[in-house]
Design a protein around this motif. Structure first.
Motif, PDB file in Angstrom:
ATOM      1  N   LEU A  73     -51.830  16.939 -25.052  1.00  0.00           N
ATOM      2  CA  LEU A  73     -51.461  18.233 -24.806  1.00  0.00           C
ATOM      3  C   LEU A  73     -50.710  18.764 -26.017  1.00  0.00           C
ATOM      4  O   LEU A  73     -50.048  18.097 -27.080  1.00  0.00           O
ATOM      5  CB  LEU A  73     -50.172  18.059 -23.737  1.00  0.00           C
ATOM      6  N   ASN A  74     -50.741  20.177 -25.785  1.00  0.00           N
ATOM      7  CA  ASN A  74     -49.846  20.782 -26.993  1.00  0.00           C
ATOM      8  C   ASN A  74     -48.411  21.397 -26.305  1.00  0.00           C
ATOM      9  O   ASN A  74     -48.513  21.559 -24.984  1.00  0.00           O
ATOM     10  CB  ASN A  74     -50.538  22.132 -27.384  1.00  0.00           C
ATOM     11  N   ILE A  75     -47.284  21.420 -26.841  1.00  0.00           N
ATOM     12  CA  ILE A  75     -45.976  21.718 -26.309  1.00  0.00           C
ATOM     13  C   ILE A  75     -45.640  22.879 -27.199  1.00  0.00           C
ATOM     14  O   ILE A  75     -45.290  22.587 -28.450  1.00  0.00           O
ATOM     15  CB  ILE A  75     -45.142  20.934 -25.943  1.00  0.00           C
ATOM     16  N   GLU A  76     -45.601  24.113 -26.861  1.00  0.00           N
ATOM     17  CA  GLU A  76     -44.962  25.315 -27.617  1.00  0.00           C
ATOM     18  C   GLU A  76     -44.095  26.241 -27.094  1.00  0.00           C
ATOM     19  O   GLU A  76     -43.676  25.975 -25.760  1.00  0.00           O
ATOM     20  CB  GLU A  76     -46.170  26.177 -28.013  1.00  0.00           C
ATOM     21  N   ALA A  77     -43.087  26.607 -27.882  1.00  0.00           N
ATOM     22  CA  ALA A  77     -42.033  27.189 -27.395  1.00  0.00           C
ATOM     23  C   ALA A  77     -42.544  28.773 -27.149  1.00  0.00           C
ATOM     24  O   ALA A  77     -43.094  29.271 -27.954  1.00  0.00           O
ATOM     25  CB  ALA A  77     -40.935  27.486 -28.395  1.00  0.00           C
ATOM     26  N   LEU A  78     -42.160  29.388 -25.758  1.00  0.00           N
ATOM     27  CA  LEU A  78     -42.396  30.716 -25.466  1.00  0.00           C
ATOM     28  C   LEU A  78     -41.552  31.472 -25.897  1.00  0.00           C
ATOM     29  O   LEU A  78     -41.724  32.736 -25.937  1.00  0.00           O
ATOM     30  CB  LEU A  78     -42.859  30.623 -23.840  1.00  0.00           C
ATOM     31  N   GLU A  79     -40.278  31.236 -26.153  1.00  0.00           N
ATOM     32  CA  GLU A  79     -38.926  31.927 -26.609  1.00  0.00           C
ATOM     33  C   GLU A  79     -38.359  30.991 -27.694  1.00  0.00           C
ATOM     34  O   GLU A  79     -38.639  29.745 -27.941  1.00  0.00           O
ATOM     35  CB  GLU A  79     -38.000  32.132 -25.593  1.00  0.00           C
ATOM     36  N   ASP A  80     -37.436  31.471 -28.604  1.00  0.00           N
ATOM     37  CA  ASP A  80     -36.766  30.854 -29.476  1.00  0.00           C
ATOM     38  C   ASP A  80     -35.854  29.982 -28.723  1.00  0.00           C
ATOM     39  O   ASP A  80     -35.281  30.308 -27.537  1.00  0.00           O
ATOM     40  CB  ASP A  80     -35.698  31.762 -30.099  1.00  0.00           C
ATOM     41  N   SER A  81     -35.927  28.684 -28.806  1.00  0.00           N
ATOM     42  CA  SER A  81     -35.319  27.650 -28.213  1.00  0.00           C
ATOM     43  C   SER A  81     -34.508  26.815 -28.685  1.00  0.00           C
ATOM     44  O   SER A  81     -34.772  26.570 -30.021  1.00  0.00           O
ATOM     45  CB  SER A  81     -36.380  26.697 -27.170  1.00  0.00           C
ATOM     46  N   PHE A  82     -33.442  26.264 -28.043  1.00  0.00           N
ATOM     47  CA  PHE A  82     -32.852  24.874 -28.620  1.00  0.00           C
ATOM     48  C   PHE A  82     -32.933  23.676 -27.730  1.00  0.00           C
ATOM     49  O   PHE A  82     -33.114  23.768 -26.438  1.00  0.00           O
ATOM     50  CB  PHE A  82     -31.188  25.177 -28.542  1.00  0.00           C
ATOM     51  N   ILE A  83     -33.536  22.662 -28.322  1.00  0.00           N
ATOM     52  CA  ILE A  83     -33.771  21.482 -27.513  1.00  0.00           C
ATOM     53  C   ILE A  83     -33.194  20.285 -28.051  1.00  0.00           C
ATOM     54  O   ILE A  83     -32.594  20.061 -29.313  1.00  0.00           O
ATOM     55  CB  ILE A  83     -35.351  20.995 -27.337  1.00  0.00           C
ATOM     56  N   PHE A  84     -32.737  19.069 -27.232  1.00  0.00           N
ATOM     57  CA  PHE A  84     -32.568  17.976 -27.741  1.00  0.00           C
ATOM     58  C   PHE A  84     -33.693  16.966 -27.990  1.00  0.00           C
ATOM     59  O   PHE A  84     -34.528  16.884 -26.704  1.00  0.00           O
ATOM     60  CB  PHE A  84     -31.377  17.199 -26.894  1.00  0.00           C
ATOM     61  N   GLN A  85     -33.952  16.192 -28.679  1.00  0.00           N
ATOM     62  CA  GLN A  85     -35.231  15.336 -28.572  1.00  0.00           C
ATOM     63  C   GLN A  85     -34.592  13.576 -28.721  1.00  0.00           C
ATOM     64  O   GLN A  85     -33.615  13.365 -29.469  1.00  0.00           O
ATOM     65  CB  GLN A  85     -36.107  15.681 -29.855  1.00  0.00           C
ATOM     66  N   LEU A  86     -35.446  12.764 -28.092  1.00  0.00           N
ATOM     67  CA  LEU A  86     -35.104  11.431 -28.018  1.00  0.00           C
ATOM     68  C   LEU A  86     -36.180  10.627 -28.448  1.00  0.00           C
ATOM     69  O   LEU A  86     -37.241  10.857 -27.720  1.00  0.00           O
ATOM     70  CB  LEU A  86     -34.620  10.963 -26.543  1.00  0.00           C
ATOM     71  N   LYS A  87     -36.318   9.815 -29.333  1.00  0.00           N
ATOM     72  CA  LYS A  87     -37.543   9.293 -29.953  1.00  0.00           C
ATOM     73  C   LYS A  87     -37.833   8.000 -28.894  1.00  0.00           C
ATOM     74  O   LYS A  87     -36.847   7.378 -28.261  1.00  0.00           O
ATOM     75  CB  LYS A  87     -37.216   8.695 -31.187  1.00  0.00           C
ATOM     76  N   LYS A  88     -39.011   7.503 -28.862  1.00  0.00           N
ATOM     77  CA  LYS A  88     -39.505   6.218 -27.869  1.00  0.00           C
ATOM     78  C   LYS A  88     -38.725   5.257 -28.240  1.00  0.00           C
ATOM     79  O   LYS A  88     -38.404   4.682 -27.343  1.00  0.00           O
ATOM     80  CB  LYS A  88     -41.075   6.252 -28.073  1.00  0.00           C
ATOM     81  N   GLY A  89     -38.553   4.884 -29.588  1.00  0.00           N
ATOM     82  CA  GLY A  89     -37.921   3.706 -30.004  1.00  0.00           C
ATOM     83  C   GLY A  89     -36.448   3.567 -29.482  1.00  0.00           C
ATOM     84  O   GLY A  89     -36.024   2.674 -29.099  1.00  0.00           O
ATOM     85  N   ASP A  90     -35.898   4.944 -29.530  1.00  0.00           N
ATOM     86  CA  ASP A  90     -34.493   5.439 -29.090  1.00  0.00           C
ATOM     87  C   ASP A  90     -34.232   5.037 -27.731  1.00  0.00           C
ATOM     88  O   ASP A  90     -33.272   4.569 -27.193  1.00  0.00           O
ATOM     89  CB  ASP A  90     -33.827   6.345 -29.763  1.00  0.00           C
TER      90      ASP A  90
END
Length: 193
Positions: free
Chosen positions: A94-111
């Motif tokens: 899949l592709n994941i795109e922002a439809l608006e300016d966004s703020f996200i938190f990301q968590l890596k698989k290893g973490d």
């Protein structure tokens, strides 16, 4: 970025001590995403799961002819990733795109794996989250098989009224599996009633 929204999301299913919350926060990466920016593209390594703090994201599949099929939208307080590829450490489908300016938190698989080991109750949280996602997708498949296009559109509007105001007709049609022109006809007929 204030992390109270993500902590409230987690507190719906598990309780964290201050130390556990601090450890979780230490694993998160904050990211600002501009409108139309992709946080994941097909065939890239899918290494993160993302939590939407603000804005709006869309996951979609792009076939060989260039046709987009929207899989899901993610509003604030939602998680998003290419789950199959994230869990199995496969290249993204899949592709994941922002439809608006966004703020996200990301968590890596290893973490995330470290988190499961250090704070085992997170396994419960992510199990519940995945069960809810599976249930939602199963219901969506049944709706796609059993409801007319108009009924699917009405169900979408009922479930996601805020999102419907922020998403283009083309993207809604892509999610419903119909053409934008057919969606326009459905909306015109609905307004005449």
């Amino acid at each position: 970025m204030n992390n109270s929204l993500i902590l409230r999301n987690i507190s719906r299913h598990i309780s964290l001590s201050d130390d556990e919350a601090n450890y979780f926060n230490s694993l998160l990466r904050e990211r600002k995403v501009r409108k139309k920016e992709c946080i994941l593209k097909q065939q890239e390594a899918c290494k993160e799961i993302s939590f939407v703090h603000s804005g709006l994201l869309r996951a979609f599949y792009l076939d060989a002819t260039g046709k987009e099929s929207t899989i899901m939208f993610a509003l604030p307080d939602w998680w998003i990733t290419d789950m199959y590829c994230f869990v199995n450490e496969k290249p993204a489908m899949l592709n994941i795109e922002a439809l608006e300016d966004s703020f996200i938190f990301q968590l890596k698989k290893g973490d995330l794996d470290k988190l499961y080991y250090t704070v085992p109750k997170f396994e419960r949280f992510f199990r519940i989250m995945m069960q809810n996602a599976y249930t939602r997708e199963q219901l969506r498949i049944i709706e796609n098989l059993s409801l007319s296009s108009e009924e699917r559109y009405n169900a979408f509007i009922r479930k996601y009224p805020v999102a419907a105001e922020r998403i283009t007709q083309k993207q809604i049609a892509s999610y419903l599996g119909i053409t934008p022109e057919f969606l326009s006809t459905i909306k015109t007929n609905k307004n005449k009633k």
